[in-house]
Design an enzyme around this catalytic site. Sequence first.
Site, PDB file in Angstrom:
ATOM      1  N   ALA A  96      -0.026 -15.019  -0.676  1.00  0.00           N
ATOM      2  CA  ALA A  96      -0.547 -16.285  -1.206  1.00  0.00           C
ATOM      3  C   ALA A  96      -0.960 -16.117  -2.664  1.00  0.00           C
ATOM      4  O   ALA A  96      -0.723 -16.996  -3.502  1.00  0.00           O
ATOM      5  CB  ALA A  96      -1.737 -16.754  -0.371  1.00  0.00           C
ATOM      6  N   TYR A  99      -2.234 -11.415   0.090  1.00  0.00           N
ATOM      7  CA  TYR A  99      -1.494 -10.904  -1.066  1.00  0.00           C
ATOM      8  C   TYR A  99      -0.341 -11.852  -1.399  1.00  0.00           C
ATOM      9  O   TYR A  99      -0.126 -12.205  -2.571  1.00  0.00           O
ATOM     10  CB  TYR A  99      -0.971  -9.495  -0.766  1.00  0.00           C
TER      11      TYR A  99
HETATM   12  N1  LIG Z   1       5.359  -1.029  -6.621  1.00  0.00           N
HETATM   13  C1  LIG Z   1       6.245  -1.893  -6.142  1.00  0.00           C
HETATM   14  O1  LIG Z   1       7.245  -1.522  -5.526  1.00  0.00           O
HETATM   15  C2  LIG Z   1       6.015  -3.366  -6.338  1.00  0.00           C
HETATM   16  C3  LIG Z   1       6.717  -4.293  -5.558  1.00  0.00           C
HETATM   17  C4  LIG Z   1       6.490  -5.637  -5.748  1.00  0.00           C
HETATM   18  C5  LIG Z   1       5.595  -6.065  -6.715  1.00  0.00           C
HETATM   19  N2  LIG Z   1       4.921  -5.154  -7.457  1.00  0.00           N
HETATM   20  C6  LIG Z   1       3.969  -5.603  -8.476  1.00  0.00           C
HETATM   21  O2  LIG Z   1       4.207  -4.885  -9.680  1.00  0.00           O
HETATM   22  C7  LIG Z   1       2.974  -4.588 -10.331  1.00  0.00           C
HETATM   23  C8  LIG Z   1       2.832  -3.084 -10.525  1.00  0.00           C
HETATM   24  O3  LIG Z   1       2.984  -2.428  -9.292  1.00  0.00           O
HETATM   25  P1  LIG Z   1       2.292  -1.007  -9.011  1.00  0.00           P
HETATM   26  O4  LIG Z   1       2.715  -0.592  -7.662  1.00  0.00           O
HETATM   27  O5  LIG Z   1       2.497  -0.112 -10.182  1.00  0.00           O
HETATM   28  O6  LIG Z   1       0.755  -1.473  -8.977  1.00  0.00           O
HETATM   29  P2  LIG Z   1      -0.488  -0.637  -8.390  1.00  0.00           P
HETATM   30  O7  LIG Z   1      -0.285   0.805  -8.657  1.00  0.00           O
HETATM   31  O8  LIG Z   1      -0.751  -1.052  -6.990  1.00  0.00           O
HETATM   32  O9  LIG Z   1      -1.686  -1.230  -9.263  1.00  0.00           O
HETATM   33  C9  LIG Z   1      -1.632  -1.213 -10.685  1.00  0.00           C
HETATM   34  C10 LIG Z   1      -3.021  -1.078 -11.253  1.00  0.00           C
HETATM   35  O10 LIG Z   1      -3.801  -2.246 -10.968  1.00  0.00           O
HETATM   36  C11 LIG Z   1      -5.116  -1.889 -11.313  1.00  0.00           C
HETATM   37  N3  LIG Z   1      -6.121  -2.679 -10.603  1.00  0.00           N
HETATM   38  C12 LIG Z   1      -6.267  -2.896  -9.273  1.00  0.00           C
HETATM   39  N4  LIG Z   1      -7.393  -3.609  -9.040  1.00  0.00           N
HETATM   40  C13 LIG Z   1      -7.971  -3.843 -10.250  1.00  0.00           C
HETATM   41  C14 LIG Z   1      -9.148  -4.503 -10.688  1.00  0.00           C
HETATM   42  N5  LIG Z   1     -10.005  -5.077  -9.846  1.00  0.00           N
HETATM   43  N6  LIG Z   1      -9.404  -4.543 -12.018  1.00  0.00           N
HETATM   44  C15 LIG Z   1      -8.582  -3.960 -12.892  1.00  0.00           C
HETATM   45  N7  LIG Z   1      -7.452  -3.311 -12.549  1.00  0.00           N
HETATM   46  C16 LIG Z   1      -7.161  -3.260 -11.247  1.00  0.00           C
HETATM   47  C17 LIG Z   1      -5.293  -0.393 -10.993  1.00  0.00           C
HETATM   48  O11 LIG Z   1      -5.829   0.218 -12.166  1.00  0.00           O
HETATM   49  P3  LIG Z   1      -6.695   1.606 -12.098  1.00  0.00           P
HETATM   50  O12 LIG Z   1      -5.780   2.620 -11.479  1.00  0.00           O
HETATM   51  O13 LIG Z   1      -7.049   1.891 -13.509  1.00  0.00           O
HETATM   52  O14 LIG Z   1      -7.899   1.315 -11.233  1.00  0.00           O
HETATM   53  C18 LIG Z   1      -3.858   0.054 -10.693  1.00  0.00           C
HETATM   54  O15 LIG Z   1      -3.517   1.290 -11.276  1.00  0.00           O
HETATM   55  C19 LIG Z   1       1.888  -5.208  -9.457  1.00  0.00           C
HETATM   56  O16 LIG Z   1       1.561  -6.490  -9.937  1.00  0.00           O
HETATM   57  C20 LIG Z   1       2.536  -5.304  -8.089  1.00  0.00           C
HETATM   58  O17 LIG Z   1       1.990  -6.332  -7.298  1.00  0.00           O
HETATM   59  C21 LIG Z   1       5.103  -3.813  -7.294  1.00  0.00           C
END
Ligand SMILES: NC(=O)c1ccc[n+]([C@@H]2O[C@H](COP(=O)([O-])OP(=O)(O)OC[C@H]3O[C@@H](n4cnc5c(N)ncnc54)[C@H](OP(=O)(O)O)[C@@H]3O)[C@@H](O)[C@H]2O)c1
Length: 263
Positions: free
Chosen positions: A173, A171
Site C-alpha cells: 500500500a 508495504y
Molecule cells: N532490493 C530489492 O530487490 C528491491 C526490490 C523492489 C524494490 N526495492 C526498492 O528499492 C529501494 C532500495 O532497495 P534496498 O533493498 O537497497 O533497500 P534497503 O536496504 O531495504 O533500505 C535502504 C535504506 O533505507 C534506509 N532506511 C530505512 N528506514 C529508514 C528510516 N526510518 N529513516 C531513514 N532511512 C531509513 C536504511 O538506511 P540505514 O542503513 O542508514 O539505516 C537502509 O539502508 C527501496 O526503496 C526498495 O523498496 C528494492
Amino acid sequence: MAGPNVPDSVKIRKLMDMLKDKVVLVTGAARRVGAEIARVLHAEGASLALHYRSSAEAAKALVAELNAARAGSALAFQADLLDIGHLPRLVEEVVKHYGRLDALVNNASSFHATLIGNIVERDWDDLIGTNLKAPLFLSQAAAPHLAAARGAIVNITDIHDERPLKNFPLYCAAKAGLSGLTRALALELGPHVRVNAIAPGPILWPEDGSFDAAAQANVVSRTLLKRCGDPADIARTVLFLIADAPFVTGQVLAVDGGRSVVL
Ligand SMILES: NC(=O)c1ccc[n+]([C@@H]2O[C@H](COP(=O)([O-])OP(=O)(O)OC[C@H]3O[C@@H](n4cnc5c(N)ncnc54)[C@H](OP(=O)(O)O)[C@@H]3O)[C@@H](O)[C@H]2O)c1
C-alpha cells in the site's frame, strides 16, 4: 555504429559527465541499491549528498571513496526519515553545503511482512512513513530548489505497488501510494520539475532471511530473464531519468527482468 553518414540523433553519445556541476540527494545511500545509485551518478560528474540513518560506517566509507575519486564531491547527512520535522532541515543543510539541488532520489525504505490480524500502528507509521510520507515531505522541501535548477525527482517504488506481495499488505500500500504520488507530483511540480519512479523487481534479497532459497528460486523462475537484477540496473535507470529523459515525467518504469508481465 556511429559514422560520418549517421545522423546526429542516432549517434551513440558519450555519457561522461552528464551530471557535471549537478547536486543530487540520495536517501538510504550508504548501502545496497542506494550506494550503487550514488556511485553511478557520481561517476557521471554529480556531487552527492548521501543520506543515511544508522549505517554511519558504510556512509563514511562511501564518502571517502567518492571524495578520493573527486575531492569535495560527497558528504553524508544523517536523518531518521520518520522525523518529518527534520526533513526541511535536511534539504536546507544540503543546499547550504553545495549551494544548489538538482535531483532528489527517494530510495530509503523499510520492508517487512505485516500479517492481517497482527498489524499495529507502529507498522503503519514505519512502512508508510519511510516509503510514502518521507518522500512527500522531502519532495515538498526540495521543490523550490529543484524548480530553480529545472531538476528532477526519482522515487524508488516496487513492482508490488499494483500487484501485491503476499503477507506484505502495508508495504504494498505504501509503494502504491508512492507510485500515485509520483504522478500527482509530476502534475504539481511541472513544468520545471520532472517526477518519475522506478519499480524494481528482484535485485537484492532482504538481509533478514525472510526469503529463503526456495522463495528466491520461485521469484527468479517467474522473471522472464530468469535471474535477479543488479543494483547497477536500478542506478543506470536513475541516471537516465535524471539526465537523459527531458520529455519523461509522471511515469513509473519497471526494471524487473519482465517479472511484472506475468505477476
Ligand atoms: N532490493 C530489492 O530487490 C528491491 C526490490 C523492489 C524494490 N526495492 C526498492 O528499492 C529501494 C532500495 O532497495 P534496498 O533493498 O537497497 O533497500 P534497503 O536496504 O531495504 O533500505 C535502504 C535504506 O533505507 C534506509 N532506511 C530505512 N528506514 C529508514 C528510516 N526510518 N529513516 C531513514 N532511512 C531509513 C536504511 O538506511 P540505514 O542503513 O542508514 O539505516 C537502509 O539502508 C527501496 O526503496 C526498495 O523498496 C528494492
